[in-house]
Design an enzyme around this catalytic site. Sequence first.
Site, PDB file in Angstrom:
ATOM      1  N   CYS A  66     -14.226   1.171  -6.651  1.00 42.24           N
ATOM      2  CA  CYS A  66     -13.817   2.459  -6.066  1.00 42.24           C
ATOM      3  C   CYS A  66     -13.402   2.284  -4.613  1.00 42.24           C
ATOM      4  O   CYS A  66     -12.454   2.921  -4.161  1.00 42.24           O
ATOM      5  CB  CYS A  66     -14.965   3.462  -6.095  1.00 42.24           C
ATOM      6  N   ASP A  67     -14.139   1.477  -3.857  1.00 37.98           N
ATOM      7  CA  ASP A  67     -13.998   1.492  -2.395  1.00 37.98           C
ATOM      8  C   ASP A  67     -13.455   0.208  -1.788  1.00 37.98           C
ATOM      9  O   ASP A  67     -13.203   0.164  -0.578  1.00 37.98           O
ATOM     10  CB  ASP A  67     -15.372   1.796  -1.758  1.00 37.98           C
ATOM     11  N   CYS A  90     -19.895   0.691  -5.283  1.00 36.95           N
ATOM     12  CA  CYS A  90     -18.809   0.496  -6.247  1.00 36.95           C
ATOM     13  C   CYS A  90     -17.598  -0.158  -5.576  1.00 36.95           C
ATOM     14  O   CYS A  90     -16.807   0.519  -4.922  1.00 36.95           O
ATOM     15  CB  CYS A  90     -18.419   1.837  -6.859  1.00 36.95           C
TER      16      CYS A  90
END
Length: 309
Positions: free
Chosen positions: A138-139, A135
């Site tokens: 997200c990261d 993701c």
Amino acid sequence: MAQHSKILIVGSGPAGYTAAIYAARANLEPTLVAGSQPGGQLMITTEVENFPGFPKGILGPELMDLFRVQAERFGTRFVDGTVTSLDLSRRPFRAIVDGKDELTGDALILSTGATAKWIGIPREKELSGYGVSACATCDGFFFKGKEVAVVGGGDTAMEEATFLTKFATRVTVIHRRDSLRASKIMQEKAKRNPRISFIWNSVVTDIHGGREEGVTGLRLRNTVSGEEADFPCQGLFVAIGHEPNSQLLRGLLDLDEKGYVKTVPGSTRTSVPGVFACGDLQDPTYRQAITAAGSGCMAAIDAERALEH
Ligand code: NAP
């Protein structure tokens, strides 16, 4: 004591929320079990530019909040938790949430969506969160000023690669063939981006590094020549598609060979009367927020009609 509803909805992406909006507006007072990632896959997306009604785009989590507020407004009851077992063999249908709370429903709408796939190489899971991710939204932030690789050749891979150029100095897309599956517009956007380059006909066979130092490189194998080589990078993003979240449903109703719930064409009816499936759980083809929402609407209407009869 089991909590009973006329309609029980399992899953809270665009499909589940839309089913809830329609069922609630039909005075069926649905209960919706939100699952482990309330809001579904759009919660880990940034800008959604193709959902009609939002000409300037909208953030995925913001869109899901609006869906939820709309479902709440008409009287949906939300249960935070994950359905851990289901009994479809008798009426009302039964769902156990987090191994303890029992919910029953006269009709059941399944909308548990799909989850990102992993390559399946040994160190991928071990280094997940330590340089390996599925993701970018997200990261991506953790890879500021670093060089990263994205595996995959579909829209997700192009989207993730493009997004990662906000942080990474260089993004290399590694694809197992020599042509992309992604839509033309997304391919072109990625190919035009000076920070993105491509390695064709290659698969990742191993990941170098460890939990201390993070990812330091990848072992690649050329799918045509069979040659192997090391590729230095500090991050690996896996973007190779999704699989349906249907583990719980095995043996309870008909699934196809990839695990998608089979529905009667043109409807959301499953092989069990009174049980309906919508969204990515039953859609290996379109998998869009708008098609998921559309099928959620269909599921609520199908369930309402089934209850009338
Ligand atoms: P996808 O279209 O199924 O593409 C998966 C990609 O990963 C393919 O290029 C595939 O290679 C590759 N792949 C699969 N397994 C692999 C493995 N084990 N090792 C290496 N490579 C592997 O999945 P997706 O990109 O997630 O897209 C899914 C759907 O969502 C599509 O309908 C897409 O249009 C949609 N989507 C839309 C948007 C948007 O419009 N904003 C964004 C994301 C996704 P092959 O090509 O060789 O099969």
